[in-house]
Design an enzyme around this catalytic site. Structure first.
Site, PDB file in Angstrom:
ATOM      1  N   ARG A  10      14.988  -7.310   1.955  1.00  0.00           N
ATOM      2  CA  ARG A  10      13.528  -7.397   2.190  1.00  0.00           C
ATOM      3  C   ARG A  10      13.018  -8.773   1.728  1.00  0.00           C
ATOM      4  O   ARG A  10      12.207  -9.408   2.390  1.00  0.00           O
ATOM      5  CB  ARG A  10      12.792  -6.279   1.433  1.00  0.00           C
ATOM      6  CG  ARG A  10      13.146  -4.884   1.929  1.00  0.00           C
ATOM      7  CD  ARG A  10      12.229  -3.818   1.349  1.00  0.00           C
ATOM      8  NE  ARG A  10      12.436  -3.530  -0.059  1.00  0.00           N
ATOM      9  CZ  ARG A  10      13.248  -2.603  -0.554  1.00  0.00           C
ATOM     10  NH1 ARG A  10      13.994  -1.868   0.267  1.00  0.00           N
ATOM     11  NH2 ARG A  10      13.349  -2.397  -1.857  1.00  0.00           N
ATOM     12  N   LYS A  23      -6.072  -5.653   0.357  1.00  0.00           N
ATOM     13  CA  LYS A  23      -6.237  -4.873   1.586  1.00  0.00           C
ATOM     14  C   LYS A  23      -6.177  -3.387   1.310  1.00  0.00           C
ATOM     15  O   LYS A  23      -5.387  -2.930   0.466  1.00  0.00           O
ATOM     16  CB  LYS A  23      -5.134  -5.226   2.582  1.00  0.00           C
ATOM     17  CG  LYS A  23      -5.406  -4.664   3.953  1.00  0.00           C
ATOM     18  CD  LYS A  23      -4.163  -4.543   4.798  1.00  0.00           C
ATOM     19  CE  LYS A  23      -3.472  -3.216   4.550  1.00  0.00           C
ATOM     20  NZ  LYS A  23      -2.340  -2.981   5.442  1.00  0.00           N
ATOM     21  N   GLU A  59     -10.291  -2.289   6.092  1.00  0.00           N
ATOM     22  CA  GLU A  59      -9.560  -1.916   7.308  1.00  0.00           C
ATOM     23  C   GLU A  59      -9.753  -0.442   7.661  1.00  0.00           C
ATOM     24  O   GLU A  59      -9.022   0.418   7.173  1.00  0.00           O
ATOM     25  CB  GLU A  59      -8.059  -2.217   7.149  1.00  0.00           C
ATOM     26  CG  GLU A  59      -7.250  -1.879   8.401  1.00  0.00           C
ATOM     27  CD  GLU A  59      -5.755  -2.198   8.285  1.00  0.00           C
ATOM     28  OE1 GLU A  59      -5.302  -2.613   7.201  1.00  0.00           O
ATOM     29  OE2 GLU A  59      -5.049  -2.007   9.280  1.00  0.00           O
ATOM     30  N   LYS A 116     -11.196  -5.798   8.989  1.00  0.00           N
ATOM     31  CA  LYS A 116      -9.965  -5.721   9.795  1.00  0.00           C
ATOM     32  C   LYS A 116     -10.036  -4.465  10.661  1.00  0.00           C
ATOM     33  O   LYS A 116      -9.602  -3.388  10.256  1.00  0.00           O
ATOM     34  CB  LYS A 116      -8.745  -5.690   8.865  1.00  0.00           C
ATOM     35  CG  LYS A 116      -7.420  -5.506   9.585  1.00  0.00           C
ATOM     36  CD  LYS A 116      -6.233  -5.866   8.707  1.00  0.00           C
ATOM     37  CE  LYS A 116      -4.923  -5.497   9.370  1.00  0.00           C
ATOM     38  NZ  LYS A 116      -3.748  -6.047   8.720  1.00  0.00           N
TER      39      LYS A 116
HETATM   40  C1  5MM Z   1       2.232  -4.209   7.875  1.00  0.00           C
HETATM   41  O1  5MM Z   1       1.887  -2.823   7.918  1.00  0.00           O
HETATM   42  C2  5MM Z   1       0.835  -2.454   7.033  1.00  0.00           C
HETATM   43  C3  5MM Z   1       1.251  -1.458   6.019  1.00  0.00           C
HETATM   44  O2  5MM Z   1       1.747  -0.287   6.546  1.00  0.00           O
HETATM   45  P1  5MM Z   1       2.222   0.938   5.572  1.00  0.00           P
HETATM   46  O3  5MM Z   1       1.248   1.079   4.446  1.00  0.00           O
HETATM   47  O4  5MM Z   1       2.205   2.099   6.514  1.00  0.00           O
HETATM   48  O5  5MM Z   1       3.587   0.635   5.102  1.00  0.00           O
HETATM   49  C4  5MM Z   1      -0.387  -2.023   7.878  1.00  0.00           C
HETATM   50  O6  5MM Z   1      -1.445  -1.547   7.087  1.00  0.00           O
HETATM   51  C5  5MM Z   1      -0.856  -3.231   8.624  1.00  0.00           C
HETATM   52  O7  5MM Z   1      -1.330  -4.198   7.715  1.00  0.00           O
HETATM   53  C6  5MM Z   1      -1.960  -2.980   9.619  1.00  0.00           C
HETATM   54  O8  5MM Z   1      -1.863  -1.737  10.248  1.00  0.00           O
HETATM   55  C7  5MM Z   1      -1.872  -4.048  10.675  1.00  0.00           C
HETATM   56  O9  5MM Z   1      -0.579  -4.042  11.220  1.00  0.00           O
HETATM   57  P2  5MM Z   1      -0.405  -3.898  12.789  1.00  0.00           P
HETATM   58  O10 5MM Z   1       1.071  -3.709  12.984  1.00  0.00           O
HETATM   59  O11 5MM Z   1      -1.235  -2.725  13.208  1.00  0.00           O
HETATM   60  O12 5MM Z   1      -0.916  -5.217  13.334  1.00  0.00           O
END
Ligand code: 5MM
Length: 337
Positions: A46, A136, A177, A219
């Site tokens: 990672r 976030k 968001e 967002k």
């Molecule tokens: C990168 O993914 C973020 C975290 O996801 P998990 O908490 O489920 O692991 C996610 O919040 C992301 O920042 C947003 O959804 C924007 O990502 P996308 O893929 O929708 O552009």
């Protein structure tokens, strides 16, 4: 609260053609992403994958902020420079995901509320000391004919506002968001209806909680058909509906809006952003905070193989550059070739 510092961080993240890389996948989520490339997810794999993205040469021309997961905030480059320090040195703001995920909302079947408020003030103090300058929190709103409930929207908006007030108290810019999911067969107009309710509720709660709107970044999802919808809206319809909705519900004092990609293809997410910026006359910076739409191509190109490291960086830079052009309305489809 130092409002001037919050404002300048927010503008530096999404102004001047820049956007945000969402690289804050939790350990289970990055595990699922690595499964698609048959790569074992370990702390080191990672770290190496994130290092590939963060150290791509010239990334700071297009990327103004990177959202990190707790583990990554504490990791370093191969040369031993902590990631937040490395990013800061390039003029890229380091950020941190502080929610602990969307959990089932008791007594509301099929709905979730995002948790993570307990102990948040103390965690923010530590994150600031580790270099984080923004945070976030993602609320997840499921859509079908009967969902979401008004209560689910309110519970999530309330949590988003409490989180935002705590962030500003600690001089950390909150990314707010509220994600209305694309999953399902709903129409674009149903997405607009639900997103409108969610945004109205979010700004009502932010105001009630004394959050200064000049020191946040929103967002949101775009207004778009569900992934299984019969008749999918065209890119122009998506752009027009999204701008109509945002102009109605997002106060002009908000400095920046940075979309999530939500399951759109990388190309769709870029094209939609470009069309909206081409429409012009927008009171806020309109940018990107993509996870999948920035990472799908570099992840696949890298595939966990050290030999593909440089090609993975090139794939990431291509998407970062094209989204930056879309931020200025200067992207064209033939740039994909
Ligand atoms: C990168 O993914 C973020 C975290 O996801 P998990 O908490 O489920 O692991 C996610 O919040 C992301 O920042 C947003 O959804 C924007 O990502 P996308 O893929 O929708 O552009």
């Amino acid at each position: 609260m130092n409002l001037e510092a919050l404002k300048s961080t927010a503008v530096a993240m999404v102004g001047n053609g820049k956007g945000i890389l969402a690289a804050d996948e939790s350990t289970p989520t990055i595990g699922k992403r690595f499964d698609t490339i048959n790569t074992e997810s370990t702390a080191e794999s990672r770290r190496r994958y994130r290092e590939m993205l963060f150290t791509a040469e010239g990334a700071n021309k297009y990327i103004g902020g990177v959202i990190l997961f707790d583990e990554t905030l504490r990791q370093s480059t191969s040369d031993g420079v902590p990631f937040p320090k490395y990013l800061e040195g390039l003029g890229i703001a380091p950020g941190i995901k502080v929610d602990s995920g969307a959990k089932s909302l008791a007594a509301f079947e099929g709905e979730t509320v995002t948790e993570g408020l307990d102990g948040l003030r103390e965690r923010l103090i530590e994150y600031y000391s580790l270099g984080a300058r923004f945070a976030k929190w993602r609320a997840v709103i499921n859509v079908n004919d009967s969902l979401p409930s008004e209560f689910c929207i309110r519970a999530n908006s309330h949590a988003l506002a409490r989180y935002s007030a705590l962030c500003q108290e600690q001089n950390i810019v909150p990314i707010v968001e509220p994600e209305v999911l694309m999953d399902g067969d709903h129409s674009i107009s149903r997405c607009e209806e639900v997103t409108s309710d969610a945004l109205e509720s979010v700004f009502r709660e932010l105001t009630k909680h004394n959050v200064n709107l000049e020191g946040i970044i929103l967002k949101p999802n775009m207004i778009i058909s569900g992934t299984k919808a019969q008749n999918r809206a065209t890119p122009s319809e998506v752009a027009e509906a999204t701008i109509r909705c945002l102009k109605h519900y997002v106060p002009e004092s908000v400095p920046g809006i940075a979309f999530l990609s939500g399951g759109q293809t990388s190309e769709e997410a870029t094209e939609h952003l470009n069309l909206m910026n081409k429409m012009g006359d927008l009171p806020w910076e309109l940018s990107f905070s993509y996870g999948r739409a920035l990472q799908a191509s570099p992840l696949k190109t890298w595939s966990g193989d050290e030999e593909n490291y440089n090609a993975g960086q090139a794939a990431f830079m291509k998407r970062a550059k094209l989204n930056s052009l879309a931020h200025s309305g200067e992207y064209t489809n033939n740039m994909e070739d």
